[in-house]
Design a protein around this motif. Structure first.
Motif, PDB file in Angstrom:
ATOM      1  N   HIS A 198     -11.067   5.421  -2.298  1.00  0.00           N
ATOM      2  CA  HIS A 198     -11.911   6.101  -3.271  1.00  0.00           C
ATOM      3  C   HIS A 198     -11.246   7.408  -3.688  1.00  0.00           C
ATOM      4  N   ASN A 199     -10.017   7.599  -3.174  1.00  0.00           N
ATOM      5  CA  ASN A 199      -9.314   8.852  -3.372  1.00  0.00           C
ATOM      6  C   ASN A 199      -8.270   8.684  -4.478  1.00  0.00           C
ATOM      7  N   GLN A 200      -8.485   9.359  -5.615  1.00  0.00           N
ATOM      8  CA  GLN A 200      -7.602   9.142  -6.758  1.00  0.00           C
ATOM      9  C   GLN A 200      -6.180   9.624  -6.500  1.00  0.00           C
ATOM     10  N   VAL A 201      -6.039  10.644  -5.629  1.00  0.00           N
ATOM     11  CA  VAL A 201      -4.682  11.122  -5.350  1.00  0.00           C
ATOM     12  C   VAL A 201      -3.872  10.024  -4.670  1.00  0.00           C
ATOM     13  N   GLU A 225       5.016   6.819   4.204  1.00  0.00           N
ATOM     14  CA  GLU A 225       5.416   5.726   5.075  1.00  0.00           C
ATOM     15  C   GLU A 225       5.002   4.369   4.491  1.00  0.00           C
ATOM     16  N   LEU A 226       3.797   4.342   3.956  1.00  0.00           N
ATOM     17  CA  LEU A 226       3.321   3.091   3.366  1.00  0.00           C
ATOM     18  C   LEU A 226       4.199   2.655   2.203  1.00  0.00           C
ATOM     19  N   LYS A 227       4.593   3.643   1.394  1.00  0.00           N
ATOM     20  CA  LYS A 227       5.462   3.302   0.258  1.00  0.00           C
ATOM     21  C   LYS A 227       6.801   2.759   0.749  1.00  0.00           C
ATOM     22  N   ARG A 228       7.320   3.412   1.805  1.00  0.00           N
ATOM     23  CA  ARG A 228       8.588   2.963   2.358  1.00  0.00           C
ATOM     24  C   ARG A 228       8.454   1.531   2.884  1.00  0.00           C
ATOM     25  N   ILE A 229       7.369   1.284   3.593  1.00  0.00           N
ATOM     26  CA  ILE A 229       7.164  -0.058   4.150  1.00  0.00           C
ATOM     27  C   ILE A 229       7.034  -1.091   3.034  1.00  0.00           C
ATOM     28  N   HIS A 230       6.355  -0.702   1.970  1.00  0.00           N
ATOM     29  CA  HIS A 230       6.220  -1.635   0.855  1.00  0.00           C
ATOM     30  C   HIS A 230       7.584  -1.988   0.278  1.00  0.00           C
ATOM     31  N   ARG A 231       8.434  -0.971   0.119  1.00  0.00           N
ATOM     32  CA  ARG A 231       9.791  -1.241  -0.380  1.00  0.00           C
ATOM     33  C   ARG A 231      10.527  -2.161   0.583  1.00  0.00           C
ATOM     34  N   GLN A 232      10.339  -1.869   1.896  1.00  0.00           N
ATOM     35  CA  GLN A 232      11.082  -2.598   2.914  1.00  0.00           C
ATOM     36  C   GLN A 232      10.667  -4.070   3.015  1.00  0.00           C
ATOM     37  N   VAL A 233       9.370  -4.323   3.023  1.00  0.00           N
ATOM     38  CA  VAL A 233       8.932  -5.710   3.235  1.00  0.00           C
ATOM     39  C   VAL A 233       8.645  -6.450   1.933  1.00  0.00           C
ATOM     40  N   GLY A 234       8.416  -5.710   0.857  1.00  0.00           N
ATOM     41  CA  GLY A 234       8.224  -6.336  -0.439  1.00  0.00           C
ATOM     42  C   GLY A 234       7.004  -7.234  -0.562  1.00  0.00           C
ATOM     43  N   LYS A 235       5.993  -6.977   0.263  1.00  0.00           N
ATOM     44  CA  LYS A 235       4.790  -7.806   0.208  1.00  0.00           C
ATOM     45  C   LYS A 235       3.891  -7.374  -0.953  1.00  0.00           C
ATOM     46  N   THR A 236       3.058  -8.299  -1.376  1.00  0.00           N
ATOM     47  CA  THR A 236       1.978  -7.929  -2.274  1.00  0.00           C
ATOM     48  C   THR A 236       0.985  -7.099  -1.467  1.00  0.00           C
ATOM     49  N   ILE A 237       0.688  -5.908  -1.961  1.00  0.00           N
ATOM     50  CA  ILE A 237      -0.253  -5.065  -1.223  1.00  0.00           C
ATOM     51  C   ILE A 237      -1.441  -4.733  -2.110  1.00  0.00           C
ATOM     52  N   ILE A 238      -2.626  -4.963  -1.584  1.00  0.00           N
ATOM     53  CA  ILE A 238      -3.837  -4.527  -2.274  1.00  0.00           C
ATOM     54  C   ILE A 238      -4.459  -3.438  -1.420  1.00  0.00           C
ATOM     55  N   TYR A 239      -4.524  -2.272  -2.010  1.00  0.00           N
ATOM     56  CA  TYR A 239      -4.885  -1.078  -1.271  1.00  0.00           C
ATOM     57  C   TYR A 239      -6.193  -0.549  -1.821  1.00  0.00           C
ATOM     58  N   LEU A 285      -1.447  14.502   7.812  1.00  0.00           N
ATOM     59  CA  LEU A 285      -1.103  13.175   8.306  1.00  0.00           C
ATOM     60  C   LEU A 285      -1.186  12.153   7.178  1.00  0.00           C
ATOM     61  N   ARG A 286      -2.169  12.347   6.311  1.00  0.00           N
ATOM     62  CA  ARG A 286      -2.391  11.418   5.213  1.00  0.00           C
ATOM     63  C   ARG A 286      -1.183  11.395   4.286  1.00  0.00           C
ATOM     64  N   GLU A 287      -0.641  12.585   4.016  1.00  0.00           N
ATOM     65  CA  GLU A 287       0.509  12.650   3.121  1.00  0.00           C
ATOM     66  C   GLU A 287       1.706  11.902   3.721  1.00  0.00           C
ATOM     67  N   MET A 288       1.904  12.116   5.030  1.00  0.00           N
ATOM     68  CA  MET A 288       2.999  11.418   5.696  1.00  0.00           C
ATOM     69  C   MET A 288       2.780   9.910   5.657  1.00  0.00           C
ATOM     70  N   ALA A 289       1.558   9.531   5.940  1.00  0.00           N
ATOM     71  CA  ALA A 289       1.244   8.103   5.990  1.00  0.00           C
ATOM     72  C   ALA A 289       1.428   7.455   4.621  1.00  0.00           C
ATOM     73  N   MET A 290       1.122   8.220   3.555  1.00  0.00           N
ATOM     74  CA  MET A 290       1.311   7.677   2.205  1.00  0.00           C
ATOM     75  C   MET A 290       2.777   7.369   1.960  1.00  0.00           C
ATOM     76  N   MET A 341       0.560   6.296  -4.885  1.00  0.00           N
ATOM     77  CA  MET A 341       1.181   5.148  -4.243  1.00  0.00           C
ATOM     78  C   MET A 341       1.325   3.916  -5.102  1.00  0.00           C
ATOM     79  N   SER A 342       0.358   3.690  -6.010  1.00  0.00           N
ATOM     80  CA  SER A 342       0.308   2.343  -6.539  1.00  0.00           C
ATOM     81  C   SER A 342       1.148   2.147  -7.792  1.00  0.00           C
ATOM     82  N   GLU A 343       1.512   0.899  -8.007  1.00  0.00           N
ATOM     83  CA  GLU A 343       2.170   0.535  -9.255  1.00  0.00           C
ATOM     84  C   GLU A 343       1.124   0.341 -10.331  1.00  0.00           C
TER      85      GLU A 343
END
Ligand code: ADP
Ligand code: MG
Lengths: 294, 377
Positions: free
Chosen positions: B192-195, B175-189, B168-173, B200-202
């Motif tokens: 503690h998980n380096q993967v 999805e989050l990336k897709r949403i970030h592209r879609q809404v273009g918001k500043t996201i602070i995530y 589920l985590r992989e799918m959610a990751m 995900m992050s820039e």
């Protein structure tokens, strides 16, 4: 055989609850049965069974007055206890600085026996020389004179019952507060953080989060407190000698020779009122739950 | 425009300095991860940005405006909590619309927004359920929907995937990336998980004990760890550290260490000669040690070493080998599953001289990786 096995199993299950069952039998069932028997007899004429005593009691003005007084006690006292408890619980929940101090302050009434509280009120509201009268007459320098002549607080119906009610509410507020506080403490505090980031102020948090989530504790308070109000005895007994509630009426009937059957009737009416109120409240809570959850 | 700037931010709980002089610049529309071990102050930092904790010192500037004393309700910053903090007595719909109701948005607008966010997050047919009647993954999406529907300038996510199982985590990751592209918001995530951070992050802001260790793009955090902590925390299995001294030997520059003379690549470590005699901690990632005897193209800067296999640990597609160099010193490296290596076998390994990381043992800072981008300015 399986049948035998289940039977043995059940007997073993009964053992641990036996003391409690005996206790209930002794103090509840037997007393109740005896009361029922007494209420359906006329001891003066030695008749059983009969509805005469019921008819007689229902016709007595003292009984009607006591029933009405008790009803007023319940209707005003229960919400009062709820609001005082809610207010104190919210105060304690929100304050961080003096939390422990306020908590012990609020618990004091529980540590004082009800009778002592009642007697303190008795002294305070004494006539003609009680502290309250002195205060209002301007005998203490700090307060100007407000009344011209001392008031017989405990003689007037409205004052005597009002003082009893206040005493009762004061004495019981820690219980209401603790029940509601435990409800408040079971709310995840992050809900408030979430609400704040979504723009909710304190009032909106209270209305949209706190109150809906403590409905169960508030129902518990209303149920427990209304029962307490119905059967209240000590405060009116000490403070409102001339104005009975059902609880004090039983006592005054009981002290009259030959009134035991009437006392039994009043006691049963009281039990009936408590049972009916409880059923109504439980029903209301159940309906509310259904409506809220759709 | 919602650039988030943290200038010398500090936070103390009682006597415990939880955040210490932190500088961070998060660009408008950027996806930045705060990465660090449990208890390093990630949640606290996020709560400070949201306005749920006061800022003890420094400046918090969002969209050019100083936010230190602005109450949360005026911040246009939405937060998804680690516990999701859904209102248990409200349906999914009521949860999502909570903020809009408070803002007294018109019912038609509310309905539009609701439909938009429900379509985006695939929450159809769940509107009338209570939080306890939906799954963990759905709860996470409701919490996200509740934040997004407010159209915030900045979206804060506190370990939103930590309660989900791996698939589920992989799918959610994604999805989050897709949403970030879609809404273009500043996201602070926060995680503690380096993967999660790597995928995900820039940019990753690596925190430890309330201080910023490194702030860079994921690949640079991995390739050029600025501190020993960074080298240790990022990458799996954990990096090897070996003590040594920078030295010259037979016209070669390298490190005199307890496992031998480790060659340094001349192109990568051109300036190494200037540091001759300096004590260092050498970091060698397990991935940069190879063992194949007959690898065709050995580089001049590879150091070869003989070890005794002490432990073999299967990682699925690869295995981790713990090899003993001397009585006290072991190195960890990886082999492919096919390679056949047995316990107690002697094996020759090769350490890639281009990929060594040299740290000052005292400051724990990388001697050669110049800070690529400084934060906060
Ligand atoms: N309200 C608080 N009061 C006191 N100490 C706190 C509080 N919140 C967090 N801390 C402490 O601050 C440190 C950082 O906590 P936190 O920000 O939750 O870390 P993380 O989210 O990185 O795991 C921890 O040592 C924690 O015990
Ligand atoms: Mg945290």
């Amino acid at each position: 055989m399986t049948w035998k096995k289940t039977k043995i199993f059940k007997i073993q299950e009964i053992w641990p609850i036996l003391p409690a069952a005996l206790y209930l039998l002794g103090f509840l069932i037997i007393v109740l049965l005896y009361l029922l028997g007494l209420s359906f007899s006329n001891t003066a004429r030695g008749v059983f069974p009969t509805l005469e005593t019921y008819a007689e009691v229902f016709g007595m003005p003292e009984f009607r007055e006591a029933l009405l007084n008790t009803l007023v006690f319940v209707i005003i006292g229960t919400p009062l206890e709820l609001f005082v408890g809610l207010f104190l619980a919210l105060l304690l929940y929100k304050s961080f600085v003096l939390r422990n101090f306020i908590r012990s302050l609020v618990l004091i009434p529980l540590a004082i026996p009800a009778l002592v509280t009642a007697i303190i009120l008795f002294i305070l509201f004494d006539f003609p020389g009680g502290h309250v009268n002195h205060l209002l007459l301007g005998k203490y320098d700090a307060v100007p004179q407000i009344i011209q002549a001392p008031v017989n607080w405990r003689g007037a119906k409205i004052f005597s019952l009002g003082i009893s009610l206040l005493g009762k509410v004061w004495r019981d507020m820690p219980i209401s507060m603790l029940i509601i506080l435990s409800g408040l403490n079971s709310i995840d505090p992050e809900l408030f953080d979430a609400a704040r980031t979504m723009g909710a102020g304190l009032r909106q948090q209270l209305r949209r989060i706190i109150l809906p989530l403590i409905i169960p504790s508030m129902s518990a308070v209303v149920l427990l407190r209304s029962i307490e109000m119905w059967k209240e005895f000590i405060f009116p007994f000490v403070l409102a000698g001339q104005h009975n509630l059902l609880g004090t009426l039983i006592e005054s009937f009981y002290n009259n020779w030959g009134y035991a059957d009437k006392a039994a009737v009043v006691a049963l009416v009281l039990v009936g009122c408590i049972v009916c109120t409880s059923l109504l409240l439980i029903l209301a809570a159940e309906l509310n739950k259904r409506i809220v959850q759709g | 425009m919602a650039e988030v700037v943290l200038k010398n931010i500090g936070k103390k709980f009682d006597d415990h300095q939880v955040i210490n002089n932190l500088n961070l610049l998060i660009g408008d529309g950027e996806f930045v991860t705060l990465l660090g071990p449990s208890g390093c102050g990630k949640t606290t930092l996020l709560r400070m940005i949201a306005g749920l904790e006061t800022v003890d010192n420094g400046d918090l500037i969002v969209g050019g405006k100083r936010y230190n004393d602005i109450p949360p309700r005026e911040r246009r910053i939405a937060m998804v909590f680690q516990s999701y903090a859904l209102f248990p007595h409200m349906t999914v719909r009521a949860n999502i619309l909570f903020g809009l109701k408070i803002q007294k948005v018109s019912p038609t607008r509310m309905q539009e927004k609701l439909e938009w966010v429900i379509a985006m997050l695939g929450l159809q047919d769940l509107e009338d359920r209570l939080p306890k009647e939906i799954s963990g993954g759905q709860r996470q999406r409701v919490a996200l929907a509740r934040a997004l529907v407010l159209d915030p300038d900045v979206l804060l996510l506190d370990e939103p995937l930590s309660n989900l199982d791996a698939a589920l985590r992989e799918m959610a990751m994604e999805e989050l990336k897709r949403i970030h592209r879609q809404v273009g918001k500043t996201i602070i995530y926060v995680t503690h998980n380096q993967v999660e951070a790597m995928t995900m992050s820039e940019r990753i802001a690596l925190l430890s004990g309330g201080e910023l260790e490194q702030y860079d793009e994921p690949r640079y955090v991995y390739d050029r760890p600025e501190t020993m902590f960074s080298a240790q925390f990022i990458g799996s299995p954990a990096i090897n550290f070996i003590d040594g001294v920078i030295a010259q030997k037979e016209n070669q520059i390298g490190i005199d260490s307890r496992i031998g003379f480790l060659l340094l690549d001349k192109e990568r470590f051109g300036r190494a000669g200037e540091f001759t005699g300096r004590k260092v901690k050498v970091g060698i990632r397990p991935q940069n040690i190879s063992y194949l005897e007959h690898r065709a193209a050995r580089r001049y800067s590879d150091t070869s070493l003989t070890i005794t296999v002490e432990l073999i640990e299967s990682l699925g597609d690869r295995s981790l080998i713990v090899g003993k160099v001397s009585d006290e010193i072991t190195v960890r490296f990886l082999i492919t599953r096919e390679a056949d290596i047995a316990l107690d076998q002697e094996v020759r390994i090769f350490i890639d001289g281009r990929r060594l990381h040299l740290f000052d043992p005292r400051t724990q800072k990388n001697i050669f990786a110049a800070r690529r981008k400084t934060s906060g300015e």
